[in-house]
Design a protein around this motif. Structure first.
Motif, mmCIF file in Angstrom:
data_model
loop_
_atom_site.group_PDB
_atom_site.id
_atom_site.type_symbol
_atom_site.label_atom_id
_atom_site.label_comp_id
_atom_site.label_asym_id
_atom_site.label_seq_id
_atom_site.Cartn_x
_atom_site.Cartn_y
_atom_site.Cartn_z
ATOM 1 N N PRO A 160 -12.821 -10.452 12.630
ATOM 2 C CA PRO A 160 -13.703 -10.159 11.491
ATOM 3 C C PRO A 160 -12.952 -9.986 10.180
ATOM 4 N N ALA A 161 -11.797 -9.324 10.216
ATOM 5 C CA ALA A 161 -11.030 -9.135 8.980
ATOM 6 C C ALA A 161 -10.559 -10.465 8.414
ATOM 7 N N LEU A 162 -10.111 -11.367 9.283
ATOM 8 C CA LEU A 162 -9.666 -12.682 8.818
ATOM 9 C C LEU A 162 -10.827 -13.477 8.215
ATOM 10 N N ALA A 163 -11.980 -13.451 8.892
ATOM 11 C CA ALA A 163 -13.127 -14.224 8.413
ATOM 12 C C ALA A 163 -13.659 -13.685 7.096
ATOM 13 N N GLU A 164 -13.706 -12.358 6.958
ATOM 14 C CA GLU A 164 -14.182 -11.774 5.703
ATOM 15 C C GLU A 164 -13.248 -12.146 4.549
ATOM 16 N N ALA A 165 -11.946 -12.015 4.771
ATOM 17 C CA ALA A 165 -10.995 -12.353 3.721
ATOM 18 C C ALA A 165 -11.063 -13.830 3.368
ATOM 19 N N LEU A 180 -7.933 -7.775 -2.606
ATOM 20 C CA LEU A 180 -8.496 -6.555 -3.164
ATOM 21 C C LEU A 180 -9.548 -5.952 -2.242
ATOM 22 N N VAL A 181 -10.396 -6.798 -1.676
ATOM 23 C CA VAL A 181 -11.434 -6.302 -0.764
ATOM 24 C C VAL A 181 -10.805 -5.700 0.488
ATOM 25 N N ILE A 182 -9.834 -6.394 1.053
ATOM 26 C CA ILE A 182 -9.197 -5.904 2.275
ATOM 27 C C ILE A 182 -8.450 -4.602 2.028
ATOM 28 N N SER A 183 -7.711 -4.529 0.918
ATOM 29 C CA SER A 183 -6.957 -3.300 0.636
ATOM 30 C C SER A 183 -7.888 -2.127 0.418
ATOM 31 N N ASN A 198 -0.405 -4.897 6.816
ATOM 32 C CA ASN A 198 -1.810 -4.944 7.230
ATOM 33 C C ASN A 198 -2.599 -6.057 6.546
ATOM 34 N N VAL A 199 -2.219 -6.403 5.326
ATOM 35 C CA VAL A 199 -2.967 -7.448 4.611
ATOM 36 C C VAL A 199 -2.332 -8.827 4.787
ATOM 37 N N PHE A 200 -1.224 -8.916 5.508
ATOM 38 C CA PHE A 200 -0.509 -10.193 5.629
ATOM 39 C C PHE A 200 -1.410 -11.284 6.205
ATOM 40 N N ALA A 201 -1.977 -11.046 7.365
ATOM 41 C CA ALA A 201 -2.818 -12.063 8.005
ATOM 42 C C ALA A 201 -4.111 -12.315 7.219
ATOM 43 N N PRO A 202 -4.859 -11.255 6.790
ATOM 44 C CA PRO A 202 -6.043 -11.522 5.966
ATOM 45 C C PRO A 202 -5.728 -12.267 4.677
ATOM 46 N N THR A 378 -22.187 -2.181 -5.632
ATOM 47 C CA THR A 378 -21.289 -2.371 -4.487
ATOM 48 C C THR A 378 -20.409 -1.175 -4.188
ATOM 49 N N ARG A 379 -20.110 -0.357 -5.170
ATOM 50 C CA ARG A 379 -19.190 0.770 -5.085
ATOM 51 C C ARG A 379 -17.796 0.310 -4.689
ATOM 52 N N GLN A 380 -17.438 -0.913 -5.077
ATOM 53 C CA GLN A 380 -16.111 -1.449 -4.813
ATOM 54 C C GLN A 380 -15.412 -1.687 -6.147
ATOM 55 N N GLY A 381 -14.496 -0.790 -6.485
ATOM 56 C CA GLY A 381 -13.875 -0.826 -7.799
ATOM 57 C C GLY A 381 -13.031 -2.052 -8.057
ATOM 58 N N TRP A 382 -12.167 -2.433 -7.087
ATOM 59 C CA TRP A 382 -11.284 -3.570 -7.317
ATOM 60 C C TRP A 382 -12.064 -4.872 -7.462
ATOM 61 N N VAL A 383 -13.049 -5.080 -6.609
ATOM 62 C CA VAL A 383 -13.845 -6.304 -6.695
ATOM 63 C C VAL A 383 -14.612 -6.352 -8.014
ATOM 64 N N SER A 384 -15.156 -5.208 -8.428
ATOM 65 C CA SER A 384 -15.899 -5.165 -9.694
ATOM 66 C C SER A 384 -14.990 -5.512 -10.870
ATOM 67 N N LEU A 385 -13.799 -4.943 -10.888
ATOM 68 C CA LEU A 385 -12.839 -5.261 -11.944
ATOM 69 C C LEU A 385 -12.445 -6.730 -11.916
ATOM 70 N N PHE A 386 -12.206 -7.238 -10.723
ATOM 71 C CA PHE A 386 -11.782 -8.629 -10.601
ATOM 72 C C PHE A 386 -12.849 -9.585 -11.118
ATOM 73 N N VAL A 387 -14.087 -9.417 -10.643
ATOM 74 C CA VAL A 387 -15.160 -10.326 -11.050
ATOM 75 C C VAL A 387 -15.394 -10.245 -12.558
ATOM 76 N N ALA A 388 -15.397 -9.033 -13.102
ATOM 77 C CA ALA A 388 -15.593 -8.876 -14.546
ATOM 78 C C ALA A 388 -14.483 -9.557 -15.331
ATOM 79 N N ALA A 389 -13.253 -9.481 -14.836
ATOM 80 C CA ALA A 389 -12.120 -10.051 -15.568
ATOM 81 C C ALA A 389 -12.102 -11.566 -15.512
#
Length: 428
Positions: A160-165, A180-183, A198-202, A378-389
């Protein structure tokens, strides 16, 4: 008293050896490519169907492509078609979409054909949802099913982690979004080893997904807004105010979400809930126009093409109608994600801020509003910052957004997000 040297030494998180990480590369690449192909396949099929439904078909019937009558017909018909599939398909095309976020459940393979079909129908028919949630769900189920058979020794939670990433990387055309989502997800779990272990494979899966999507589909989120140079104090103030207003608007929608969802749930049957939702969406489309249809990515490009072409009131109407359409579509049973429509809402709100106060730069208004909306939903800070940028091709905007995120986060933290539990209560 002499202290034990072992107690004096700082604690060090043990690193994962390279020989443990190397075997994960090939499975991660395979999942990344597969997930990207599924996403692109669903989107291309939906686009082809959309071109027919909103082009030659109304032309042959002598009806305007985006006339009020045709929008009503199409959205109602989409509700009927999706409702029928949800009713009859094995597993009812997945769980209630209001209960599903980016962290998807692992569904049995028999459910996936129905989920893919209703996703394509939804994307083509015009409801205000994106492909992210259902496609992630499909890819998670496929990766888990294939992984368990091809690599039975691998831990089941890896797939699941690989597919989501991979899917997130493909959606945004860059593995940065996946990382950002995985971290952010790892921060909520108890993990062993260093963060990069932990994020290497994703991240590998996200890179493969992003490269595959880029080679096939060339995704781009740059709105080509007026150039934004060196930020000033006025830009910083504007970003903080706009992001906070957007966060409050998003929180109002989040607070309303359980009640709208509960109203549709009272109809009990998908052949009642989804056609009723289609009728409400048709009324909203008649009010807001064709720009408030679909997931919103092409439509925000049209909005941004000429930021000064509409008044503040027109932008306000688009903002409110699209947000209401997002609420209805996510509540009545259409399978889809909430990120892309929220980006449209933020874009319209930000351009409205520019139209109301000329000193608000369009790039600042749009990026700050998208940031605030996504934080609330979403309450996901990194994703929100990324998409806005990524909507604004300017390095100077990043520092402004980081500061603007602070008051917006204070408004949303600890409060519900736009996702419900199985019992209908909000997820915090």
């Amino acid at each position: 008293m002499v202290q034990d040297p072992a107690q004096q030494a700082p604690s060090v998180t043990p690193a994962t050896p390279a020989r443990t990480l190397l075997p994960t590369i090939l499975p991660a690449l395979a999942v990344g490519i597969m997930s990207s192909l599924v996403l692109v396949g669903v989107e291309v099929a939906a686009e082809q169907l959309q071109e027919v439904l909103w082009g030659p078909l109304p032309d042959a019937l002598g009806i305007g492509r985006y006339s009020v009558a045709w929008m009503f017909v199409m959205l109602f018909a989409t509700g009927v078609a999706v409702g029928f599939v949800v009713w009859k398909a094995p597993g009812h095309a997945g769980p209630d979409p209001a209960t599903v976020g980016l962290d998807a459940p692992v569904l049995p393979p028999v459910v996936l054909p129905g989920l893919v079909l209703v996703t394509m129908l939804m994307l083509a028919g015009g409801p205000s949802l994106g492909p992210e949630n259902p496609v992630i769900t499909v890819n998670v189920a496929l990766a888990a099913w294939l992984g368990a058979r091809l690599v039975p020794r691998a831990p089941g939670r890896v797939w699941p982690a690989l597919a989501e990433a991979a899917t997130i990387g493909a959606l945004f055309g860059t593995p940065v979004a996946a990382a950002l989502v995985i971290s952010e997800a790892l921060a909520a779990r108890e993990t062993r080893g260093l963060l990069w272990d932990n994020v290497f494979a994703p991240l590998t899966a996200g890179t493969a997904g992003a490269l595959t999507a880029t080679l096939i589909d060339h995704p781009s989120f740059d709105l080509d807004l007026p150039a934004f140079g060196r930020p000033g104090w006025s830009d910083l103030l504007a970003a903080m105010v706009v992001a906070s207003v957007a966060a409050l608007l998003g929180m109002a929608a989040v607070r309303t979400f359980p009640y709208v969802h509960g109203a549709f749930r009272r109809l009990r049957h998908p052949m009642l809930m989804l056609p009723a939702g289609g009728l409400v969406l048709g009324a909203l489309a008649a009010l807001g126009g064709h720009l408030t249809l679909f997931k919103g990515l092409d439509e925000i490009a049209e909005l941004a093409r000429d930021p000064d072409s509409r008044s503040a009131g027109e932008y306000a109407l688009l903002t409110v109608v699209k947000l209401a359409a997002l609420l209805v579509a996510a509540s009545c049973g259409f399978r889809g994600g909430r990120i892309f429509p929220a980006v449209f809402v933020g874009t319209a709100l930000g351009l409205g801020a520019h139209a109301a106060v000329s000193g608000v730069h369009p790039s600042v208004g749009v990026s700050a509003a998208v940031l605030g909306l996504l934080l609330a939903i979403t309450r996901q800070g990194w994703v929100s910052l990324f998409v806005a940028a990524v909507l604004v091709a300017s390095p100077g905007i990043i520092a402004v957004l980081c500061i603007a995120s602070l008051p917006a986060w204070l408004l949303v933290t600890g409060r519900p997000q736009m996702q419900l539990r199985a019992d209908g209560t909000p997820v915090r």
